[in-house]
Scaffold this active site. Structure first.
Site, PDB file in Angstrom:
ATOM      1  N   LYS A 122      49.854  -6.655  65.915  1.00 38.01           N
ATOM      2  CA  LYS A 122      49.603  -5.448  67.101  1.00 38.01           C
ATOM      3  C   LYS A 122      50.869  -5.189  67.743  1.00 38.01           C
ATOM      4  O   LYS A 122      50.861  -4.160  68.214  1.00 38.01           O
ATOM      5  CB  LYS A 122      48.727  -5.986  67.967  1.00 38.01           C
ATOM      6  CG  LYS A 122      48.162  -5.263  69.031  1.00 38.01           C
ATOM      7  CD  LYS A 122      47.088  -5.707  70.034  1.00 38.01           C
ATOM      8  CE  LYS A 122      46.812  -4.628  71.183  1.00 38.01           C
ATOM      9  NZ  LYS A 122      45.645  -5.019  71.809  1.00 38.01           N
ATOM     10  N   HIS A 140      38.172  13.226  26.123  1.00 36.35           N
ATOM     11  CA  HIS A 140      37.351  13.529  27.311  1.00 36.35           C
ATOM     12  C   HIS A 140      36.239  12.167  27.317  1.00 36.35           C
ATOM     13  O   HIS A 140      35.187  12.416  27.150  1.00 36.35           O
ATOM     14  CB  HIS A 140      36.491  14.614  27.063  1.00 36.35           C
ATOM     15  CG  HIS A 140      37.199  16.068  27.122  1.00 36.35           C
ATOM     16  ND1 HIS A 140      37.866  16.217  28.453  1.00 36.35           N
ATOM     17  CD2 HIS A 140      37.685  17.060  26.447  1.00 36.35           C
ATOM     18  CE1 HIS A 140      38.482  17.449  28.437  1.00 36.35           C
ATOM     19  NE2 HIS A 140      38.330  17.705  27.148  1.00 36.35           N
TER      20      HIS A 140
END
Length: 528
Positions: free
Chosen positions: A134, A285
């Site tokens: 932090k 595909h």
């Protein structure tokens, strides 16, 4: 400058601490880490000396103290923060080196007790990491040994860490905490809690699917677009990708992989990995349009290409053996999007040098590559996720149940096993004709199994392949005899299907009437 070191995995920590000491950094540490550093002759101050509070509760409480978290969280640029530190006799901590208790490794061990799992939930480590991360503008937080080198390099060059590196370390730290908490949540929410068995050696039963499922992935790359050009996309991998999986591959040449390249490449790679002998798979595909085994990659490719040369144009090709000159020369005659193999000979690489757009992927295969699979499969649905164990069933010869008067020959049985492997990778409804270790016609992705059977026959005819004396694999049962009649009319003499239909006897009677052999596998392979 002051550094606090408290690590569970001590890989490289002594060398890192020595480098910090040589740069004039004061060392603070805890427990086993402090002892290790002191034994190496490094001047180290124990955290207990700083906090004036001893480690207690078997080490559960040692860094949860204002003199630790105040030193990590104080913002140096705020006078009121620095005044508060001075008032309470707290010194700043500039570097935090922490890796966490090995929770993931502990619960992965067979027979892990609930007590061992709980004891390996780190509390002080994550708390310190969050504090330091932090306050990244003032504190560098190191959570992995592979970060040591970059930290030392910057300290040697500038005497401090750059904002860029501190921020990157902070992001990595929060990512690690997220991964850690996710692993704890996955484990605990899978435990089937039984009050009467709460002993120290209690090994809990666990649900296959936890009450909360937390996935963690790391981005490999941003993609130019998704399945279609108006969609955005990125490619992510597992935190610890399995050896021999697509995510471990290295692209040797060619254009950047696209979303569809990656999806099709994975289908090709997973299919070719299912064969122990030299094999080639051609995908178009997401469906195999040609699969074959052979004595070598060239033979396997030559047979696979024959199945459907039209669809193979612009396809994805995968080999489970290194590509040599002969195979490379054959493949180079067609348009291929991606070519994958465990390796390429120098001659093969030279052949593809002039084809700069062909994407060559090298994926090293472990010895047991056929058994290296994803354990789980996911599929997104509206505001939710479907999660299932992966379809990793491998059919064995002894599992086949002959249900007809006519018995399959040994050659037909081997071709049935081959056809069944291929059918598992064909979109449902799947019909696969095979002969001599080669696909002869593939019908995929139709709403009707009957239509898939017809399409497979049409494709074989277009490729000028005879379906006489072929075998057929159907990924699910024939609900009526009509599908069986279509494949037999086309030339099939032996059929593999799961069985399990209300009309199984009708289809068996039809097979006996037509004089063909049929086996039940007892398992289906839907692939939607």
């Amino acid at each position: 400058m002051k550094a606090l070191l408290s690590v569970s995995d001590k890989t490289g920590i002594v060398e890192f601490a020595q480098a910090l000491h040589a740069l004039g950094v004061q060392l603070l540490s805890t427990g086993g880490t402090a002892k290790l550093l002191a034994d190496q002759g490094l001047p180290v101050t124990e955290v207990a000396e700083v906090t004036q509070f001893p480690e207690m509760l078997d080490g559960r409480v040692k860094t949860l103290h204002p003199k630790v978290h105040g030193g990590l969280l104080a913002r140096r640029a705020l006078p009121e923060h620095m005044a508060a530190l001075k008032e309470h006799g707290i010194e700043t901590i500039d570097l935090l080196v922490v890796n966490l208790y090995p929770f993931e490794a502990t619960v992965a061990k067979p027979g892990c007790t609930l007590a061992d799992a709980i004891e390996n939930i780190d509390i002080g480590g994550p708390a310190m990491v969050r504090s330091a991360a932090k306050n990244w503008q003032d504190v560098g937080v190191i959570t992995a040994a592979d970060q040591y080198e970059a930290v030392i390099a910057e300290l040697k060059a500038a005497g401090k860490l750059s904002d860029k590196l501190r921020f990157a370390l902070s992001v990595a730290a929060f990512n690690r905490i997220s991964q850690y908490d996710g692993a704890i949540s996955n484990y605990l929410s899978s435990v089937k809690f039984e009050d009467e068995k709460l002993s120290e050696d209690y090994v809990p039963a666990r649900a296959e699917f936890p009450g909360q499922f937390n996935e963690q992935y790391v981005k490999v790359q941003d993609l130019r677009y998704g399945e279609n050009s108006h969609q955005q996309a990125a490619w992510y991998r597992d935190l610890a990708p399995a050896a021999g999986s697509l995510a471990t591959g290295v692209q040797l040449q060619g254009k950047e992989l696209s979303y569809n390249n990656i999806a099709d490449a994975d289908a090709a790679w997973e299919c070719v990995k299912s064969f122990e002998v030299p094999a080639c798979v051609i995908i178009k595909h997401a469906n195999p349009c040609g699969v074959a085994i052979g004595a070598n990659p060239f033979e396997a490719y030559s047979k696979a290409f024959q199945t459907d040369p039209t669809s193979a144009f612009g396809g994805i090709i995968a080999f489970n053996r290194p590509v040599d000159k002969a195979a490379a020369e054959a493949v180079s005659k067609q348009f291929v999007e991606v070519l994958m193999a465990p390796d390429f000979t120098a001659e093969a690489l030279e052949i593809f040098k002039s084809k700069v757009n062909v994407r060559l992927m090298k994926i090293a295969l472990p010895e047991n590559y056929g058994s290296v699979r994803n354990a789980l499969e996911t599929k997104r649905v509206g505001s939710g996720l479907l999660l299932q164990s992966a379809d990793n069933h491998e059919l064995k010869l002894e599992e086949l149940k002959v249900v007809t008067i006519k018995q399959p020959t040994q050659e037909e049985l081997q071709d049935l096993l081959f056809a069944w492997k291929v059918a598992k990778f064909v979109k449902s409804n799947a019909i696969v004709f095979c002969k001599n270790g080669m696909t002869m016609g593939v019908g995929a992705g139709q709403m009707s199994r009957l239509d898939s059977a017809r399409i497979a026959s049409i494709k074989a005819e277009a490729a000028k392949l005879s379906l006489q004396n072929t075998v057929v694999a159907s990924d699910a049962f024939f609900p009526f005899r009509d599908g069986l009649d279509v494949v037999v009319d086309a030339g099939a003499t032996c059929v593999a299907q799961p069985g399990g239909s209300m009309r199984d006897q009708e289809v068996i009677d039809a097979a006996n009437e037509r004089g063909v052999a049929m086996v039940f596998t007892g398992v289906r392979h839907f692939r939607h």
